[in-house]
Design a protein around this motif. Structure first.
Motif, PDB file in Angstrom:
ATOM      1  N   ILE A   5       0.848  -1.191   0.000  1.00 19.37           N
ATOM      2  CA  ILE A   5       0.000   0.000   0.000  1.00 19.37           C
ATOM      3  C   ILE A   5       0.886   1.245   0.000  1.00 19.37           C
ATOM      4  O   ILE A   5       1.959   1.255   0.604  1.00 19.37           O
ATOM      5  N   THR A   6       0.420   2.248  -0.728  1.00 21.70           N
ATOM      6  CA  THR A   6       1.138   3.515  -0.841  1.00 21.70           C
ATOM      7  C   THR A   6       0.154   4.665  -0.631  1.00 21.70           C
ATOM      8  O   THR A   6      -1.053   4.482  -0.796  1.00 21.70           O
ATOM      9  N   LYS A  44      -1.888   8.042  -1.699  1.00 22.21           N
ATOM     10  CA  LYS A  44      -2.517   8.379  -2.984  1.00 22.21           C
ATOM     11  C   LYS A  44      -1.544   9.064  -3.937  1.00 22.21           C
ATOM     12  O   LYS A  44      -1.451   8.712  -5.097  1.00 22.21           O
ATOM     13  N   SER A  90       2.113   5.227  -7.466  1.00 24.38           N
ATOM     14  CA  SER A  90       0.647   5.213  -7.468  1.00 24.38           C
ATOM     15  C   SER A  90       0.025   4.749  -8.786  1.00 24.38           C
ATOM     16  O   SER A  90      -1.069   4.211  -8.788  1.00 24.38           O
ATOM     17  N   GLU A  91       0.704   4.938  -9.903  1.00 20.66           N
ATOM     18  CA  GLU A  91       0.145   4.538 -11.197  1.00 20.66           C
ATOM     19  C   GLU A  91       0.358   3.052 -11.510  1.00 20.66           C
ATOM     20  O   GLU A  91      -0.211   2.532 -12.466  1.00 20.66           O
ATOM     21  N   GLN A 105      -0.180  -0.832 -11.098  1.00 27.36           N
ATOM     22  CA  GLN A 105      -1.125  -1.790 -10.513  1.00 27.36           C
ATOM     23  C   GLN A 105      -0.388  -2.875  -9.741  1.00 27.36           C
ATOM     24  O   GLN A 105      -0.850  -3.336  -8.711  1.00 27.36           O
ATOM     25  N   ASN A 141      -3.349   3.674  -2.004  1.00 25.42           N
ATOM     26  CA  ASN A 141      -3.409   2.815  -3.186  1.00 25.42           C
ATOM     27  C   ASN A 141      -3.060   1.401  -2.752  1.00 25.42           C
ATOM     28  O   ASN A 141      -2.180   1.206  -1.917  1.00 25.42           O
ATOM     29  N   HIS A 176      -1.634  -2.150  -4.205  1.00 24.80           N
ATOM     30  CA  HIS A 176      -0.913  -2.707  -5.346  1.00 24.80           C
ATOM     31  C   HIS A 176      -0.670  -4.201  -5.129  1.00 24.80           C
ATOM     32  O   HIS A 176      -0.171  -4.589  -4.075  1.00 24.80           O
TER      33      HIS A 176
END
Length: 191
Positions: free
Chosen positions: A51-52, A54, A59-60, A62, A136, A138
């Motif tokens: 997790i990061t 936002k 963040s980009e 997946q 985010n 991932h």
């Protein structure tokens, strides 16, 4: 069963197991421990994710390679916890050397610190993450790893009928996808 009373006590798996051993608790829930006098039954498995915040350089993406943990401050689990021990095992196994800046007792604390941009984290994909805002989630790139939750109790100790029914009920409710094939090899190898 109106006379059955549930009492709950939260701690790390080894502390819970000790209370089960002394008889203070009938059943415990947590990670897997190699204890010959206890029976461990897998209930659920949660995929590990990164997790990061936002607004983060990752963040980009997946899917994020585990090695990315080497490039950012990491929010981790307390060393005494099963998940803390398991994460350190994974880091050794995959030759990752994260800079863990703080250790937390649970996902709520980890999510709060990640959301405030203190670092990123490796954590199980729980409902807490799905409902959390400001982060985010991932998947791990080219790697699928799980945290499995177990129910455990003393093997050769008498159990009240209510406890027997509870264990049976929990077994019936368990996720069928859980890997119950020699969990000690799958989840504890080299920890």
């Amino acid at each position: 069963n109106k006379n059955v009373v549930f009492n709950f006590w939260q701690n790390h798996t080894p502390a819970i197991a000790e209370k089960v051993r002394t008889g203070e608790l009938d059943v415990g829930f947590g990670g897997y421990l190699k204890m010959d006098d206890m029976e461990f039954f897998p209930l659920s498995a949660q995929e590990l994710v990164i997790i990061t915040p936002k607004e983060h350089p990752l963040s980009e993406m997946q899917e994020v390679p585990l090695v990315e943990l080497d490039h950012y401050p990491v929010i981790g689990y307390e060393s005494a916890s099963w998940m803390g021990t398991y994460a350190k095992y994974l880091y050794r196994k995959y030759q990752v050397n994260p800079n863990t800046i703080v250790e937390c007792p649970d996902e709520y604390s980890i999510v709060a610190l990640v959301r405030e941009n203190f670092g990123i984290a490796l954590t199980p994909q729980t409902d807490i993450l799905v409902r959390a805002e400001g982060i985010n989630i991932h998947k791990l790139k080219d790697l699928t790893v799980y945290r499995q939750t177990f129910m455990f109790w003393m093997k050769d100790r008498y159990k009240l009928p209510a406890v027997e029914r509870f264990i049976r009920y929990m077994k019936e409710q368990a996720e069928t996808e859980t890997d119950s094939l020699d969990v000690s090899k799958v989840y504890l190898k080299d920890i």
